[in-house]
Design an enzyme around this catalytic site. Structure first.
Site, PDB file in Angstrom:
ATOM      1  N   GLY A  73       0.783  -1.241   0.000  1.00 19.30           N
ATOM      2  CA  GLY A  73       0.000   0.000   0.000  1.00 19.30           C
ATOM      3  C   GLY A  73       0.809   1.282   0.000  1.00 19.30           C
ATOM      4  O   GLY A  73       0.329   2.323   0.453  1.00 19.30           O
TER       5      GLY A  73
ATOM      6  N   ASN B  59       1.645   3.093  -2.590  1.00 18.05           N
ATOM      7  CA  ASN B  59       0.997   4.069  -3.478  1.00 18.05           C
ATOM      8  C   ASN B  59      -0.223   4.684  -2.795  1.00 18.05           C
ATOM      9  O   ASN B  59      -0.495   5.874  -2.950  1.00 18.05           O
ATOM     10  CB  ASN B  59       0.609   3.420  -4.802  1.00 18.05           C
ATOM     11  CG  ASN B  59       1.769   3.392  -5.777  1.00 18.05           C
ATOM     12  OD1 ASN B  59       2.178   4.431  -6.281  1.00 18.05           O
ATOM     13  ND2 ASN B  59       2.327   2.224  -6.014  1.00 18.05           N
TER      14      ASN B  59
ATOM     15  N   MET C 188      -3.825  -6.614  -6.979  1.00 16.40           N
ATOM     16  CA  MET C 188      -3.249  -7.681  -7.795  1.00 16.40           C
ATOM     17  C   MET C 188      -4.284  -8.676  -8.293  1.00 16.40           C
ATOM     18  O   MET C 188      -4.093  -9.888  -8.213  1.00 16.40           O
ATOM     19  CB  MET C 188      -2.140  -8.400  -7.003  1.00 16.40           C
ATOM     20  CG  MET C 188      -1.050  -7.464  -6.501  1.00 16.40           C
ATOM     21  SD  MET C 188      -0.329  -6.437  -7.801  1.00 16.40           S
ATOM     22  CE  MET C 188       0.722  -7.642  -8.586  1.00 16.40           C
TER      23      MET C 188
ATOM     24  N   ILE D 239      -7.106  -9.376 -11.606  1.00 15.92           N
ATOM     25  CA  ILE D 239      -7.611  -8.953 -12.906  1.00 15.92           C
ATOM     26  C   ILE D 239      -9.109  -8.751 -12.756  1.00 15.92           C
ATOM     27  O   ILE D 239      -9.813  -9.645 -12.287  1.00 15.92           O
ATOM     28  CB  ILE D 239      -7.297 -10.023 -13.972  1.00 15.92           C
ATOM     29  CG1 ILE D 239      -5.784 -10.171 -14.102  1.00 15.92           C
ATOM     30  CG2 ILE D 239      -7.954  -9.670 -15.302  1.00 15.92           C
ATOM     31  CD1 ILE D 239      -5.348 -11.342 -14.948  1.00 15.92           C
ATOM     32  N   LEU D 240      -9.597  -7.568 -13.122  1.00 13.92           N
ATOM     33  CA  LEU D 240     -11.035  -7.297 -13.007  1.00 13.92           C
ATOM     34  C   LEU D 240     -11.752  -7.795 -14.257  1.00 13.92           C
ATOM     35  O   LEU D 240     -11.219  -7.738 -15.367  1.00 13.92           O
ATOM     36  CB  LEU D 240     -11.275  -5.799 -12.821  1.00 13.92           C
ATOM     37  CG  LEU D 240     -10.734  -5.180 -11.521  1.00 13.92           C
ATOM     38  CD1 LEU D 240     -10.972  -3.672 -11.501  1.00 13.92           C
ATOM     39  CD2 LEU D 240     -11.363  -5.830 -10.286  1.00 13.92           C
TER      40      LEU D 240
ATOM     41  N   ASN E 133      -5.333   2.627 -13.056  1.00 17.34           N
ATOM     42  CA  ASN E 133      -4.376   1.665 -12.507  1.00 17.34           C
ATOM     43  C   ASN E 133      -2.972   2.227 -12.641  1.00 17.34           C
ATOM     44  O   ASN E 133      -2.683   2.936 -13.598  1.00 17.34           O
ATOM     45  CB  ASN E 133      -4.477   0.346 -13.305  1.00 17.34           C
ATOM     46  CG  ASN E 133      -3.494  -0.708 -12.829  1.00 17.34           C
ATOM     47  OD1 ASN E 133      -3.398  -0.975 -11.630  1.00 17.34           O
ATOM     48  ND2 ASN E 133      -2.757  -1.319 -13.755  1.00 17.34           N
TER      49      ASN E 133
ATOM     50  N   HIS F  47       0.888   1.031 -13.172  1.00 17.67           N
ATOM     51  CA  HIS F  47       1.631  -0.154 -13.618  1.00 17.67           C
ATOM     52  C   HIS F  47       3.130   0.179 -13.668  1.00 17.67           C
ATOM     53  O   HIS F  47       3.507   1.224 -14.200  1.00 17.67           O
ATOM     54  CB  HIS F  47       1.136  -0.579 -15.010  1.00 17.67           C
ATOM     55  CG  HIS F  47       1.839  -1.796 -15.504  1.00 17.67           C
ATOM     56  ND1 HIS F  47       1.573  -3.066 -15.028  1.00 17.67           N
ATOM     57  CD2 HIS F  47       2.851  -1.938 -16.398  1.00 17.67           C
ATOM     58  CE1 HIS F  47       2.372  -3.932 -15.611  1.00 17.67           C
ATOM     59  NE2 HIS F  47       3.158  -3.278 -16.455  1.00 17.67           N
TER      60      HIS F  47
HETATM   61  C1  GRF Z   1       3.434  -1.098  -7.530  1.00 10.34           C
HETATM   62  O1  GRF Z   1       4.683  -1.265  -8.136  1.00 10.34           O
HETATM   63  C2  GRF Z   1       2.342  -0.954  -8.575  1.00 10.34           C
HETATM   64  O2  GRF Z   1       2.786  -0.311  -9.729  1.00 10.34           O
HETATM   65  C3  GRF Z   1       2.022  -2.388  -8.888  1.00 10.34           C
HETATM   66  O3  GRF Z   1       2.089  -3.049  -7.653  1.00 10.34           O
HETATM   67  C4  GRF Z   1       2.990  -2.345  -6.788  1.00 10.34           C
HETATM   68  C5  GRF Z   1       2.207  -2.017  -5.549  1.00 10.34           C
HETATM   69  O4  GRF Z   1       2.997  -1.418  -4.553  1.00 10.34           O
HETATM   70  N1  GRF Z   1       0.762  -2.487  -9.567  1.00 10.34           N
HETATM   71  P1  GRF Z   1       2.311  -0.757  -3.301  1.00 10.34           P
HETATM   72  O5  GRF Z   1       1.369  -1.783  -2.693  1.00 10.34           O
HETATM   73  O6  GRF Z   1       1.580   0.476  -3.740  1.00 10.34           O
HETATM   74  O7  GRF Z   1       3.442  -0.445  -2.361  1.00 10.34           O
END
Ligand code: GRF
Length: 208
Positions: free
Chosen positions: A12, A14, A86, A88-89, A103, A105
């Site tokens: 988490g 992000n 993580m 797929i929707l 999203n 990526h």
């Molecule tokens: C990030 O690298 C994001 O781009 C990918 O999964 C990772 C998640 O990291 N989809 P966090 O949970 O936000 O630390």
């Protein structure tokens, strides 16, 4: 005040970057499919409503997404942010919240969609790598691109160092992108994103 819902599956970071950006929007819910997601306790500490819907309690993706969609819909968010979610929707939930799901990526799409992006970037020998924020469509990691940030790969980069450096870029572009969308500086039509010229910033895009 506009409302955001964030979906996570793990650490988490992000999500934390969004919280710490103190955007003028309400984070009305953080959802996770994983009861052990580290980010959930952080969201709780930040006083944000959390909801765990464990995918293992559902027989298939469609029924899981149906339950998730029902629950998200009660909050009526303006934007749903997949921040390390993580799963797929399925098209049902994507169409239900059409043009409202984004999203992040960890690659410069269209290169390296899917998993293990940093290993694959190093193995391929690309000199530039980074991250992308895009609208979610039923094609995995391939929806219309909103923002990208790039860095130069160093000769001593490993998947771990690259992951860390790209993550720092993710934390910058994700809050910015949310603002662009919710302030109407970004529009989507016919599968293409148009950005307001005033948000162009060369220095933001390339970082060593
Ligand atoms: C990030 O690298 C994001 O781009 C990918 O999964 C990772 C998640 O990291 N989809 P966090 O949970 O936000 O630390």
């Amino acid at each position: 005040m506009k409302k955001i819902v964030i979906l996570i599956s793990g650490r988490g970071s992000n999500m934390r970057a969004i919280i710490e950006a103190k955007l003028p929007y309400k984070i009305c819910g953080v959802f996770s499919n994983n009861p052990d997601a580290e980010g959930i306790s952080h969201a709780k500490h930040a006083g944000i409503e959390t909801c765990v819907i464990d995918h293992r309690d559902y027989p298939d993706r469609v029924s899981y997404d149906e339950a998730l969609g029902e629950s998200i819909e009660t909050l009526n968010p303006d934007l749903i942010v997949l921040a390390g979610f993580m799963r797929i929707l399925t098209p049902g939930i994507i169409n239900r919240f059409s043009n409202r799901i984004i999203n992040i990526h960890p690659s410069i799409i269209p290169a390296f969609t899917g998993l293990n992006t940093h290993n694959r970037a190093l193995a391929t020998g690309v000199r530039v790598h980074g991250c992308t924020v895009h609208f979610v469509t039923p094609d995995l990691d391939e929806g219309p691109i909103i923002a990208q940030a790039a860095l130069q790969i160093k000769s001593d980069d490993t998947p771990q160092t690259l992951s860390k450096r790209v993550l720092a870029l993710e934390h910058k572009i994700l809050p910015k992108t949310i603002t662009w969308i919710l302030e109407g500086l970004c529009s989507l039509s016919d599968g293409q994103v148009s950005l307001d010229p005033k948000i162009f910033d060369d220095s933001f895009y390339i970082q060593r």
